[in-house]
Enzyme design. Structure first.
Site, PDB file in Angstrom:
ATOM      1  CB  THR A  75      57.460  79.579  46.408  1.00  0.00           C
ATOM      2  OG1 THR A  75      58.019  80.121  45.212  1.00  0.00           O
ATOM      3  CG2 THR A  75      58.132  78.269  46.728  1.00  0.00           C
TER       4      THR A  75
ATOM      5  CG  LEU B 214      54.158  80.908  28.087  1.00  0.00           C
ATOM      6  CD1 LEU B 214      52.812  80.367  28.533  1.00  0.00           C
ATOM      7  CD2 LEU B 214      54.725  81.844  29.164  1.00  0.00           C
TER       8      LEU B 214
ATOM      9  CG  LEU C 245      62.332  87.477  38.672  1.00  0.00           C
ATOM     10  CD1 LEU C 245      62.363  88.147  37.304  1.00  0.00           C
ATOM     11  CD2 LEU C 245      61.592  88.367  39.661  1.00  0.00           C
TER      12      LEU C 245
ATOM     13  CE1 TYR D  96      67.469  79.607  43.724  1.00  0.00           C
ATOM     14  CE2 TYR D  96      69.343  80.219  45.087  1.00  0.00           C
ATOM     15  CZ  TYR D  96      68.246  80.574  44.332  1.00  0.00           C
ATOM     16  OH  TYR D  96      67.917  81.904  44.185  1.00  0.00           O
TER      17      TYR D  96
ATOM     18  CE1 TYR E 243      68.223  79.564  22.893  1.00  0.00           C
ATOM     19  CE2 TYR E 243      69.445  78.337  24.567  1.00  0.00           C
ATOM     20  CZ  TYR E 243      68.421  78.409  23.634  1.00  0.00           C
ATOM     21  OH  TYR E 243      67.597  77.332  23.432  1.00  0.00           O
TER      22      TYR E 243
END
Length: 317
Positions: free
Chosen positions: A37, A63, A73, A145, A159
């Site tokens: 998006t 990553l 985000l 969502y 965590y």
């Protein structure tokens, strides 16, 4: 000292403004986005900055970078986009969060989660305070969502408790401004595009449902204040504008500000669409000394100017 900051979803609407602000404050910024998006147009003005780097990457896969802070985000944030691929939406909230939390744990750095007012669902408490647990339909069309973001918050706090990881969690209420996606189905962008084209403005239900609208620059300031707070305040904390607007009143204001000839038409309310949404920002004021500064009318004028430019450039169909 210049910090190296990773922003996932950095080419999105809010992410691009965050990249810009952190660069302007003298930091090095790594923008990570899979462009589901987000768009390159949102960040093209930053590409000449030697301290800005873009990586095309889906955070559902690990990553490996070295950074000092992480803002997470990455996630489609409007019903049109997150319902298009609901499984991927859940994956980015859950698996993506696990990957980013793992990176933060390895590097021993702070990580901020961009959560959402959607964790409150269709609230039975008004306005919404952080201690309210919400009223969410776990099997409805918005659950990918809502529940994805709720699970992400769970992961962040687990965590924090299990690994002593420094976390920050912000719950973002309706935000608007330049670089909103013109076809994302959100109320501000929908109304502005329809008004500028003099098309009928679509209001769902009778328009009596309410939302609160925070200008993007104010929101970004709140996120940065949350990341930088020195008393290890984890949140969650609401970030939004406590002024409540009826949707019908917003439509009329946008028609007026854009000198539109549009008429308002009414359609049935979508399933699980919240009737009222307004943040209680007492905690943000107290802990972060933050509250929105840009009046809604001023923010709408700036947003209308942005969409007018897109229309002239032929970037809105």
């Amino acid at each position: 000292m210049r910090k190296r900051i990773l922003i996932t979803g950095g080419a999105g609407f809010i992410g691009s403004h965050l990249c810009e602000k952190l660069l302007n404050e003298g930091n090095e910024v790594i923008c990570v986005d899979n462009f589901f998006t987000g768009t390159k147009d949102n960040i093209k003005h930053l590409l000449g900055n030697p301290y800005f780097e873009v990586i095309r990457h889906d955070i559902c896969f690990p990553l490996y970078v070295e950074v000092d802070e992480i803002y997470n985000l990455a996630c489609p944030a409007s019903p049109v986009h997150y319902q298009k691929d609901p499984v991927q939406t859940i994956k980015v909230s859950v698996i993506g969060s696990i990957n980013m939390l793992g990176l933060a744990k390895r590097l021993k750095v702070k990580i901020l989660q961009a959560s959402t007012s959607e964790v409150y669902g269709d609230p039975e408490v008004h306005p919404q305070k952080e201690e309210y647990w919400g009223n969410v339909n776990p099997i409805g069309p918005r659950a990918c969502y809502d529940e994805g973001k709720r699970c992400a918050e769970t992961l962040f706090f687990d965590y924090y408790r299990q690994h002593n990881l420094p976390i920050r969690v912000v719950r973002i209420f309706n935000t608007y401004g330049p670089r909103m996606h013109p076809n994302d189905g959100r109320v501000v962008s929908n109304f502005i595009v329809q008004a500028l084209k003099n098309e009928p403005i679509t209001v769902y239900g009778d328009g009596s449902q309410t939302r609160s609208f925070c200008y993007v620059n104010d929101l970004v300031d709140g996120m940065i204040k949350m990341m930088n707070n020195s008393d290890n305040f984890t949140g969650p904390v609401n970030l939004g504008n406590p002024e409540e607007y009826r949707i019908i009143d917003l439509a009329e204001k946008i028609i007026d500000l854009s000198n539109s000839k549009s008429k308002i038409i009414f359609k049935p309310l979508p399933q699980d669409d919240p009737k009222r949404r307004r943040p209680d920002i007492t905690l943000a004021k107290e802990k972060l000394n933050w509250e929105p500064k840009v009046p809604v009318e001023e923010g709408l004028k700036r947003t209308i100017e942005y969409f007018e430019r897109l229309l002239k450039e032929g970037k809105i169909r």
